[in-house]
Design a protein around this motif. Structure first.
Motif, PDB file in Angstrom:
ATOM      1  N   UNK A  49      24.913  29.969  48.857  1.00  0.00           N
ATOM      2  CA  UNK A  49      25.919  29.821  47.814  1.00  0.00           C
ATOM      3  C   UNK A  49      26.991  30.881  48.068  1.00  0.00           C
ATOM      4  N   UNK A  50      28.209  30.618  47.620  1.00  0.00           N
ATOM      5  CA  UNK A  50      29.306  31.533  47.934  1.00  0.00           C
ATOM      6  C   UNK A  50      30.467  31.328  46.970  1.00  0.00           C
ATOM      7  N   UNK A  51      31.365  32.301  46.974  1.00  0.00           N
ATOM      8  CA  UNK A  51      32.631  32.199  46.264  1.00  0.00           C
ATOM      9  C   UNK A  51      33.735  32.033  47.293  1.00  0.00           C
ATOM     10  N   UNK A  52      34.836  31.432  46.882  1.00  0.00           N
ATOM     11  CA  UNK A  52      35.964  31.247  47.801  1.00  0.00           C
ATOM     12  C   UNK A  52      36.992  32.347  47.610  1.00  0.00           C
ATOM     13  N   UNK A  53      37.473  32.875  48.724  1.00  0.00           N
ATOM     14  CA  UNK A  53      38.568  33.839  48.699  1.00  0.00           C
ATOM     15  C   UNK A  53      39.566  33.442  49.778  1.00  0.00           C
ATOM     16  N   UNK A  54      40.631  34.205  49.904  1.00  0.00           N
ATOM     17  CA  UNK A  54      41.673  33.920  50.899  1.00  0.00           C
ATOM     18  C   UNK A  54      41.957  35.164  51.710  1.00  0.00           C
ATOM     19  N   UNK A  55      42.221  34.976  53.008  1.00  0.00           N
ATOM     20  CA  UNK A  55      42.615  36.113  53.810  1.00  0.00           C
ATOM     21  C   UNK A  55      44.113  36.333  53.694  1.00  0.00           C
ATOM     22  N   UNK A  56      44.642  37.270  54.478  1.00  0.00           N
ATOM     23  CA  UNK A  56      46.068  37.600  54.369  1.00  0.00           C
ATOM     24  C   UNK A  56      46.982  36.451  54.760  1.00  0.00           C
ATOM     25  N   UNK A 126      33.981  49.158  42.112  1.00  0.00           N
ATOM     26  CA  UNK A 126      34.633  47.874  41.868  1.00  0.00           C
ATOM     27  C   UNK A 126      35.728  47.621  42.898  1.00  0.00           C
ATOM     28  N   UNK A 127      36.482  48.669  43.223  1.00  0.00           N
ATOM     29  CA  UNK A 127      37.536  48.533  44.234  1.00  0.00           C
ATOM     30  C   UNK A 127      36.939  48.206  45.596  1.00  0.00           C
ATOM     31  N   UNK A 128      35.845  48.868  45.937  1.00  0.00           N
ATOM     32  CA  UNK A 128      35.207  48.624  47.236  1.00  0.00           C
ATOM     33  C   UNK A 128      34.619  47.219  47.290  1.00  0.00           C
ATOM     34  N   UNK A 129      34.090  46.748  46.168  1.00  0.00           N
ATOM     35  CA  UNK A 129      33.566  45.380  46.111  1.00  0.00           C
ATOM     36  C   UNK A 129      34.688  44.376  46.366  1.00  0.00           C
ATOM     37  N   UNK A 130      35.840  44.605  45.721  1.00  0.00           N
ATOM     38  CA  UNK A 130      36.983  43.728  45.912  1.00  0.00           C
ATOM     39  C   UNK A 130      37.480  43.770  47.353  1.00  0.00           C
ATOM     40  N   UNK A 131      37.493  44.967  47.931  1.00  0.00           N
ATOM     41  CA  UNK A 131      37.934  45.114  49.320  1.00  0.00           C
ATOM     42  C   UNK A 131      36.978  44.403  50.271  1.00  0.00           C
ATOM     43  N   UNK A 132      35.687  44.450  49.963  1.00  0.00           N
ATOM     44  CA  UNK A 132      34.705  43.787  50.817  1.00  0.00           C
ATOM     45  C   UNK A 132      34.914  42.280  50.809  1.00  0.00           C
ATOM     46  N   UNK A 133      35.212  41.728  49.640  1.00  0.00           N
ATOM     47  CA  UNK A 133      35.432  40.285  49.539  1.00  0.00           C
ATOM     48  C   UNK A 133      36.686  39.855  50.278  1.00  0.00           C
ATOM     49  N   UNK A 134      37.712  40.696  50.205  1.00  0.00           N
ATOM     50  CA  UNK A 134      38.991  40.345  50.836  1.00  0.00           C
ATOM     51  C   UNK A 134      39.095  40.845  52.273  1.00  0.00           C
ATOM     52  N   UNK A 135      38.011  41.480  52.772  1.00  0.00           N
ATOM     53  CA  UNK A 135      37.996  42.020  54.128  1.00  0.00           C
ATOM     54  C   UNK A 135      39.116  43.038  54.336  1.00  0.00           C
ATOM     55  N   UNK A 136      39.345  43.889  53.299  1.00  0.00           N
ATOM     56  CA  UNK A 136      40.329  44.956  53.413  1.00  0.00           C
ATOM     57  C   UNK A 136      39.628  46.266  53.771  1.00  0.00           C
TER      58      UNK A 136
END
Length: 205
Positions: A49-56, A126-136
């Motif tokens: 299972x997964x969530x959808x995100x977008x790269x740059x 929380x910031x690191x979690x967001x960065x991990x999802x967005x591959x930042x």
């Protein structure tokens, strides 16, 4: 929103592959860093299972990926599941610090430091979690441990529980709990009869 699909392409040596959604449509790119748990290596034909995100570039990619077969074991883990122990421990400790300051056993400034450090640490997680999802760019683990050591560990514990971030890495957790023990040991020392001298030396009392 979470989706379900099957890993239909995986390059283990490079740590990435593709998921074919159960509902149909284009395959979704997935990177090894996007998996919630690192205890199991991805493989072909696994259901996730997964969530959808977008790269740059706006391309779809999977985030917060979890193995369907491993969801039961994840729920049974006190650090990642719905167990009330982490928030009870964190809130109980902060309450103890606040009451100790109110009773004059600890400096009010020290109690304020614990609350401020916990809020800051939760935000950094929380910031690191967001960065991990967005591959930042990610926050260094040494920074997270330092925040825990100076008194932000209650916030870190809440973040691990609520955000399910950094809660499945054994090496990270071992260092984290070492930081908790060191910080708690220092606090206990401050509460002993010799704590007055130590507080004076630290300039907090």
């Amino acid at each position: 929103m979470r989706y379900q699909g099957k890993i239909t392409a995986w390059k283990d040596d490079q740590g990435y592959g593709f998921i074919t959604p159960n509902i149909g449509g284009d395959k979704v790119f997935v990177h090894i860093k996007s998996f919630v748990s690192r205890r199991q290596r991805p493989a072909l034909e696994q259901i996730v299972t997964y969530e959808l995100s977008r790269d740059e570039r706006g391309r779809a990619r999977a985030a917060a990926v979890d193995f369907v077969d491993g969801r039961k074991s994840a729920r049974n883990s006190w650090s990642t599941g719905p167990s009330p122990l982490p928030p009870i421990l964190a809130s109980g400790f902060l309450t103890f610090v606040a009451l100790s300051a109110w009773a004059g056993k600890l400096p009010g400034l020290l109690a304020a430091l614990y609350f401020a450090a916990s809020l800051l640490t939760f935000g950094v997680y929380a910031h690191d979690k967001s960065a991990a999802r967005a591959q930042r760019w990610r926050i260094r683990e040494s920074t997270l441990h330092l925040l825990a050591l100076i008194g932000g560990w209650p916030g870190a514990l809440l973040a691990q529980h609520r955000l399910r971030h950094k809660s499945g890495k054994s090496a990270f957790l071992a260092t984290f709990w070492t930081s908790v023990l060191l910080n708690s040991g220092m606090l206990i020392l401050l509460l002993t009869p010799g704590g007055k001298t130590l507080r004076a030396a630290l300039g907090i009392g």
